[in-house]
Design a protein around this motif. Sequence first.
Motif, PDB file in Angstrom:
ATOM      1  N   ILE A 131     -13.433  -3.170 -12.389  1.00 34.92           N
ATOM      2  CA  ILE A 131     -12.716  -1.900 -12.432  1.00 34.92           C
ATOM      3  C   ILE A 131     -13.125  -1.060 -11.227  1.00 34.92           C
ATOM      4  O   ILE A 131     -14.182  -1.264 -10.638  1.00 34.92           O
ATOM      5  CB  ILE A 131     -12.984  -1.118 -13.733  1.00 34.92           C
ATOM      6  N   MET A 132     -12.274  -0.098 -10.862  1.00 37.72           N
ATOM      7  CA  MET A 132     -12.557   0.728  -9.693  1.00 37.72           C
ATOM      8  C   MET A 132     -12.694   2.183 -10.109  1.00 37.72           C
ATOM      9  O   MET A 132     -12.149   2.622 -11.115  1.00 37.72           O
ATOM     10  CB  MET A 132     -11.457   0.575  -8.641  1.00 37.72           C
ATOM     11  N   ASN A 133     -13.446   2.932  -9.324  1.00 39.17           N
ATOM     12  CA  ASN A 133     -13.570   4.364  -9.543  1.00 39.17           C
ATOM     13  C   ASN A 133     -12.505   5.109  -8.749  1.00 39.17           C
ATOM     14  O   ASN A 133     -12.048   4.637  -7.711  1.00 39.17           O
ATOM     15  CB  ASN A 133     -14.969   4.852  -9.164  1.00 39.17           C
ATOM     16  N   LYS A 134     -12.117   6.279  -9.243  1.00 40.39           N
ATOM     17  CA  LYS A 134     -11.017   7.019  -8.627  1.00 40.39           C
ATOM     18  C   LYS A 134     -11.397   7.643  -7.290  1.00 40.39           C
ATOM     19  O   LYS A 134     -10.556   7.776  -6.398  1.00 40.39           O
ATOM     20  CB  LYS A 134     -10.544   8.131  -9.572  1.00 40.39           C
ATOM     21  N   PHE A 156     -24.215   3.545 -11.917  1.00 42.24           N
ATOM     22  CA  PHE A 156     -23.096   4.401 -11.505  1.00 42.24           C
ATOM     23  C   PHE A 156     -22.359   4.928 -12.730  1.00 42.24           C
ATOM     24  O   PHE A 156     -22.023   4.188 -13.646  1.00 42.24           O
ATOM     25  CB  PHE A 156     -22.128   3.617 -10.620  1.00 42.24           C
ATOM     26  N   ARG A 157     -22.104   6.216 -12.729  1.00 40.24           N
ATOM     27  CA  ARG A 157     -21.312   6.852 -13.775  1.00 40.24           C
ATOM     28  C   ARG A 157     -20.249   7.707 -13.097  1.00 40.24           C
ATOM     29  O   ARG A 157     -20.523   8.785 -12.607  1.00 40.24           O
ATOM     30  CB  ARG A 157     -22.189   7.706 -14.690  1.00 40.24           C
ATOM     31  N   GLY A 158     -19.063   7.166 -13.075  1.00 47.35           N
ATOM     32  CA  GLY A 158     -17.983   7.879 -12.416  1.00 47.35           C
ATOM     33  C   GLY A 158     -16.717   7.824 -13.244  1.00 47.35           C
ATOM     34  O   GLY A 158     -16.715   7.357 -14.381  1.00 47.35           O
ATOM     35  N   GLU A 159     -15.638   8.294 -12.669  1.00 51.51           N
ATOM     36  CA  GLU A 159     -14.342   8.291 -13.342  1.00 51.51           C
ATOM     37  C   GLU A 159     -13.588   7.039 -12.925  1.00 51.51           C
ATOM     38  O   GLU A 159     -13.147   6.909 -11.782  1.00 51.51           O
ATOM     39  CB  GLU A 159     -13.555   9.553 -12.961  1.00 51.51           C
ATOM     40  N   PHE A 160     -13.462   6.101 -13.853  1.00 53.32           N
ATOM     41  CA  PHE A 160     -12.882   4.813 -13.525  1.00 53.32           C
ATOM     42  C   PHE A 160     -11.373   4.776 -13.746  1.00 53.32           C
ATOM     43  O   PHE A 160     -10.822   5.523 -14.549  1.00 53.32           O
ATOM     44  CB  PHE A 160     -13.527   3.705 -14.365  1.00 53.32           C
ATOM     45  N   VAL A 161     -10.728   3.883 -13.017  1.00 55.62           N
ATOM     46  CA  VAL A 161      -9.318   3.575 -13.228  1.00 55.62           C
ATOM     47  C   VAL A 161      -9.258   2.469 -14.276  1.00 55.62           C
ATOM     48  O   VAL A 161      -9.814   1.387 -14.067  1.00 55.62           O
ATOM     49  CB  VAL A 161      -8.652   3.099 -11.920  1.00 55.62           C
ATOM     50  N   ARG A 162      -8.602   2.745 -15.383  1.00 55.35           N
ATOM     51  CA  ARG A 162      -8.588   1.788 -16.493  1.00 55.35           C
ATOM     52  C   ARG A 162      -7.165   1.348 -16.813  1.00 55.35           C
ATOM     53  O   ARG A 162      -6.218   2.133 -16.710  1.00 55.35           O
ATOM     54  CB  ARG A 162      -9.250   2.398 -17.733  1.00 55.35           C
ATOM     55  N   LEU A 163      -7.046   0.108 -17.218  1.00 51.67           N
ATOM     56  CA  LEU A 163      -5.753  -0.491 -17.529  1.00 51.67           C
ATOM     57  C   LEU A 163      -5.050   0.267 -18.655  1.00 51.67           C
ATOM     58  O   LEU A 163      -5.672   0.649 -19.645  1.00 51.67           O
ATOM     59  CB  LEU A 163      -5.958  -1.960 -17.938  1.00 51.67           C
ATOM     60  N   GLY A 164      -3.741   0.497 -18.468  1.00 53.73           N
ATOM     61  CA  GLY A 164      -2.947   1.132 -19.509  1.00 53.73           C
ATOM     62  C   GLY A 164      -3.039   2.631 -19.578  1.00 53.73           C
ATOM     63  O   GLY A 164      -2.641   3.232 -20.585  1.00 53.73           O
ATOM     64  N   ALA A 165      -3.530   3.270 -18.525  1.00 52.92           N
ATOM     65  CA  ALA A 165      -3.701   4.728 -18.529  1.00 52.92           C
ATOM     66  C   ALA A 165      -2.623   5.446 -17.721  1.00 52.92           C
ATOM     67  O   ALA A 165      -2.782   6.609 -17.359  1.00 52.92           O
ATOM     68  CB  ALA A 165      -5.082   5.089 -17.995  1.00 52.92           C
ATOM     69  N   GLY A 166      -1.544   4.769 -17.413  1.00 48.67           N
ATOM     70  CA  GLY A 166      -0.464   5.390 -16.656  1.00 48.67           C
ATOM     71  C   GLY A 166      -0.773   5.472 -15.172  1.00 48.67           C
ATOM     72  O   GLY A 166      -1.624   4.756 -14.649  1.00 48.67           O
ATOM     73  N   VAL A 167      -0.082   6.382 -14.497  1.00 47.80           N
ATOM     74  CA  VAL A 167      -0.277   6.562 -13.049  1.00 47.80           C
ATOM     75  C   VAL A 167      -1.456   7.498 -12.819  1.00 47.80           C
ATOM     76  O   VAL A 167      -1.502   8.601 -13.352  1.00 47.80           O
ATOM     77  CB  VAL A 167       0.998   7.112 -12.393  1.00 47.80           C
ATOM     78  N   GLN A 168      -2.399   7.041 -12.023  1.00 45.43           N
ATOM     79  CA  GLN A 168      -3.620   7.788 -11.743  1.00 45.43           C
ATOM     80  C   GLN A 168      -3.701   8.105 -10.245  1.00 45.43           C
ATOM     81  O   GLN A 168      -3.562   7.199  -9.411  1.00 45.43           O
ATOM     82  CB  GLN A 168      -4.849   6.958 -12.143  1.00 45.43           C
ATOM     83  N   TYR A 169      -3.939   9.355  -9.915  1.00 44.07           N
ATOM     84  CA  TYR A 169      -4.160   9.707  -8.516  1.00 44.07           C
ATOM     85  C   TYR A 169      -5.581   9.310  -8.129  1.00 44.07           C
ATOM     86  O   TYR A 169      -6.532   9.537  -8.887  1.00 44.07           O
ATOM     87  CB  TYR A 169      -3.956  11.209  -8.305  1.00 44.07           C
ATOM     88  N   VAL A 170      -5.728   8.712  -6.959  1.00 43.77           N
ATOM     89  CA  VAL A 170      -7.020   8.194  -6.514  1.00 43.77           C
ATOM     90  C   VAL A 170      -7.266   8.583  -5.059  1.00 43.77           C
ATOM     91  O   VAL A 170      -6.355   9.009  -4.347  1.00 43.77           O
ATOM     92  CB  VAL A 170      -7.088   6.654  -6.650  1.00 43.77           C
ATOM     93  N   GLN A 171      -8.518   8.415  -4.628  1.00 48.60           N
ATOM     94  CA  GLN A 171      -8.869   8.719  -3.241  1.00 48.60           C
ATOM     95  C   GLN A 171      -8.876   7.480  -2.349  1.00 48.60           C
ATOM     96  O   GLN A 171      -8.995   7.598  -1.132  1.00 48.60           O
ATOM     97  CB  GLN A 171     -10.248   9.386  -3.191  1.00 48.60           C
ATOM     98  N   TRP A 172      -8.754   6.312  -2.947  1.00 50.85           N
ATOM     99  CA  TRP A 172      -8.710   5.077  -2.157  1.00 50.85           C
ATOM    100  C   TRP A 172      -8.021   3.990  -2.964  1.00 50.85           C
ATOM    101  O   TRP A 172      -7.917   4.078  -4.187  1.00 50.85           O
ATOM    102  CB  TRP A 172     -10.112   4.631  -1.741  1.00 50.85           C
ATOM    103  N   LEU A 173      -7.517   2.982  -2.273  1.00 51.39           N
ATOM    104  CA  LEU A 173      -6.858   1.848  -2.913  1.00 51.39           C
ATOM    105  C   LEU A 173      -7.508   0.551  -2.445  1.00 51.39           C
ATOM    106  O   LEU A 173      -7.828   0.412  -1.257  1.00 51.39           O
ATOM    107  CB  LEU A 173      -5.372   1.808  -2.543  1.00 51.39           C
TER     108      LEU A 173
END
Length: 284
Positions: A131-134, A156-173
Amino acid sequence: MKKNIGVIILNYNDSETTRKLCETIRVYDSIDHIAVVDNRSPDGSFAALQRLSDEKVDVLQSDKNGGYSYGNNFGAFYLMDHYHMDILLIANPDVEFTETFLIQVVRDMEKYQVQAASGYMKMPPHAIYPIMNKKINSCARETLECTLLLKKLFPFRGEFVRLGAGVQYVQWLPGSLFAIDAHVYRSLGGLDDRVFLFYEEQILGKKFLKAGYRMAVDTDISYFHNHSVSIRKSMKRYEAVKRLFLSKYFFYTEYGEISMTEKLLLRVAIAYGLFMRKWLYRLL
């Protein structure tokens, strides 16, 4: 209005994987043109890949092996200059995605007014980060990641991008597969080809933040990335980590706006991390 979509597939010593991806996606009606770029492979890949050439696929060879950013820039600017693309899709050879996935990513870019987008990246069980962090990691976090012990003591404790959570704005891809507005790509000068491999995604993310552009991940759609299969064919484990750490230092010193103390701590952590891994990999 239909967007002209161009795909860049960068090959290095892995013509079979590249061929399979190209033959899969060349039938997608949504794709207007594909540039297969051989990054000066010494194994004869270029000759093998030339058989893919037709009215939809151009097989190119870069003038040097300048790494991931250089090779993708080579293909991206070629497509923009010759075919006037609106959307560029940068794809590693070792990814699998459907046409439905691609169409949805392009729709997301328009609907959510973002200039780059992708879907949720699925990877094999052996992958280190499923999984990736936002957000882009802080220098302090990445300094800890160089070590073997401290990163375990301080997970590491961050805000992760998780499957099935819709469209998420992120700082990197993730660089394995993403779509980007071609005009934005050109305006930013493409990827930073001073980096041979690794941290290209974070650099692009920083460029986006500075210019006021946005990125998003649609976690309701996914693609598969057979993580680092191509890298493993051409780089030994220690050399890959060394390259990763060098790119890390470049990123945080060039784009991270860190202090002299932070630079020193990062250099010490990198030296320590490489020393320990050299001995560890010998034992394994």
